[in-house]
Design an enzyme around this catalytic site. Structure first.
Site, PDB file in Angstrom:
ATOM      1  N   LYS A  71       0.804  -1.230   0.000  1.00 17.23           N
ATOM      2  CA  LYS A  71       0.000   0.000   0.000  1.00 17.23           C
ATOM      3  C   LYS A  71       0.841   1.287   0.000  1.00 17.23           C
ATOM      4  O   LYS A  71       0.445   2.278  -0.596  1.00 17.23           O
ATOM      5  CB  LYS A  71      -0.946   0.010   1.197  1.00 17.23           C
ATOM      6  CG  LYS A  71      -2.109  -0.955   1.085  1.00 17.23           C
ATOM      7  CD  LYS A  71      -3.058  -0.684   2.228  1.00 17.23           C
ATOM      8  CE  LYS A  71      -4.203  -1.657   2.276  1.00 17.23           C
ATOM      9  NZ  LYS A  71      -5.197  -1.274   3.284  1.00 17.23           N
ATOM     10  N   ASP A 107     -10.149   3.634   2.432  1.00 21.94           N
ATOM     11  CA  ASP A 107     -10.371   3.102   3.791  1.00 21.94           C
ATOM     12  C   ASP A 107     -11.120   4.102   4.677  1.00 21.94           C
ATOM     13  O   ASP A 107     -11.988   3.705   5.468  1.00 21.94           O
ATOM     14  CB  ASP A 107      -9.036   2.737   4.459  1.00 21.94           C
ATOM     15  CG  ASP A 107      -8.469   1.434   3.910  1.00 21.94           C
ATOM     16  OD1 ASP A 107      -9.251   0.617   3.390  1.00 21.94           O
ATOM     17  OD2 ASP A 107      -7.246   1.247   4.004  1.00 21.94           O
TER      18      ASP A 107
END
Ligand code: ATR
Length: 283
Positions: A71, A107
């Protein structure tokens, strides 16, 4: 599904990637909306990540999700990133459009959507939010809560230096005037006046010890959320529910964070509903 040259293809890059529930989730939506496309797991070693991304773009993929351990690396391969991704310091969704690589982090969106879906009366602005943990997940939650207007965020982590570092890093990005660091174990002080308590550590996950914190000072009006979703009802949520707090489990965050990618890759905003929750959990 029979694929053709017109099919839209996306996938998830991870190492390992076999545990990822994203292929099950995204392919379920593709089937539900009868979309000509596919979503495939893409196991890629860290040293091959950057070249894998450019290869996917040149192969005509429409995009990809990015999971552990890529990520942060994904942030560096993008031509452009959203402000969420920059502030969270990580990318979990890639779009390959007109020869460019665009990166987003969904997220924070998934976390807030899950809270609102689980408890529509809850308002971020109503009081302090307690965030337990100081890893990547905690960082995304802090950004989400700051954007949602939380007046104070109490960041509490077993290793206090890590919470300090996270707060410093958020402040360097212009975020986090409202960040306070709490002491792990000083639960009366941490929980006092809280409007939200969320577990962003790995404690409570199947195979890990329970969080085991003392909630006696937490107002019963506070919302309690766990980002852990295996099991769905962690000990934290069970204890909070028993004492009268409203609780929201972590599965919805996983489902909602997947919505922006699917919508933009495949041109259809997918529903998050009870059928989907059951289907994803069955795996
Ligand atoms: P992620 O990026 O998914 O957030 P991470 O960076 O591995 O994951 O962070 C895990 C979090 O769980 C950390 O906040 C960690 O606390 P430390 O920074 O003190 O390690 C927390 N955690 C894991 N095991 C723990 C334990 N036994 N007790 C308390 N906190 C724990």
């Amino acid at each position: 599904m029979i694929l053709s040259g017109k099919s839209r293809i996306a996938g998830v890059l991870g190492w390992p990637v076999s545990h990822s529930r994203s292929p099950r989730l995204q392919n379920h939506w593709l089937e539900r909306y009868e979309i000509d496309g596919a979503y495939i797991p893409l196991p890629v070693r860290p040293e091959s990540f950057a070249s894998a991304v450019t290869t996917l773009a040149s192969l005509g993929f429409c995009g990809a999700n990015v999971t552990v351990p890529h990520k942060e690396a994904a942030l560096r391969v993008c031509d452009e990133v959203t402000s969420s991704a920059r502030r969270i310091g990580a990318v979990n969704t890639l779009f390959f459009e007109e020869g460019r690589i665009l990166g987003d982090n969904t997220d924070a969106y998934g976390f807030i959507q899950n809270l609102f879906e689980g408890c529509s009366q809850w308002q971020a602005t109503a009081g302090p939010a307690v965030v337990l943990g100081a890893g990547g997940a905690a960082r995304a939650l802090c950004v989400a809560l700051l954007d949602a207007g939380a007046p104070e965020i109490r960041l509490v982590n077993r290793t206090k230096e890590r919470a300090d570092r996270l707060a410093d890093s958020l402040r360097q990005n212009g975020d986090g005037a409202q960040l306070e660091i709490g002491v792990w174990g000083d639960w009366d002080k941490v929980c006092a006046d809280a409007n939200l308590l969320v577990n962003a550590t790995s404690l409570g996950m199947t195979g890990q010890p329970a969080l085991g914190i003392d909630l006696s000072a937490l107002p019963t009006t506070a919302l309690v959320n766990d980002i852990v979703y295996t099991p769905l009802e962690t000990e934290l949520l069970a204890t909070a529910r028993q004492r009268g707090n409203r609780v929201v489990d972590g599965l919805g965050m996983l489902l909602h964070q997947a919505v922006p990618g699917f919508s933009r890759w495949f041109g259809q905003t997918p529903d998050v509903d009870e059928d989907l929750r059951r289907f994803v959990l069955e795996a």
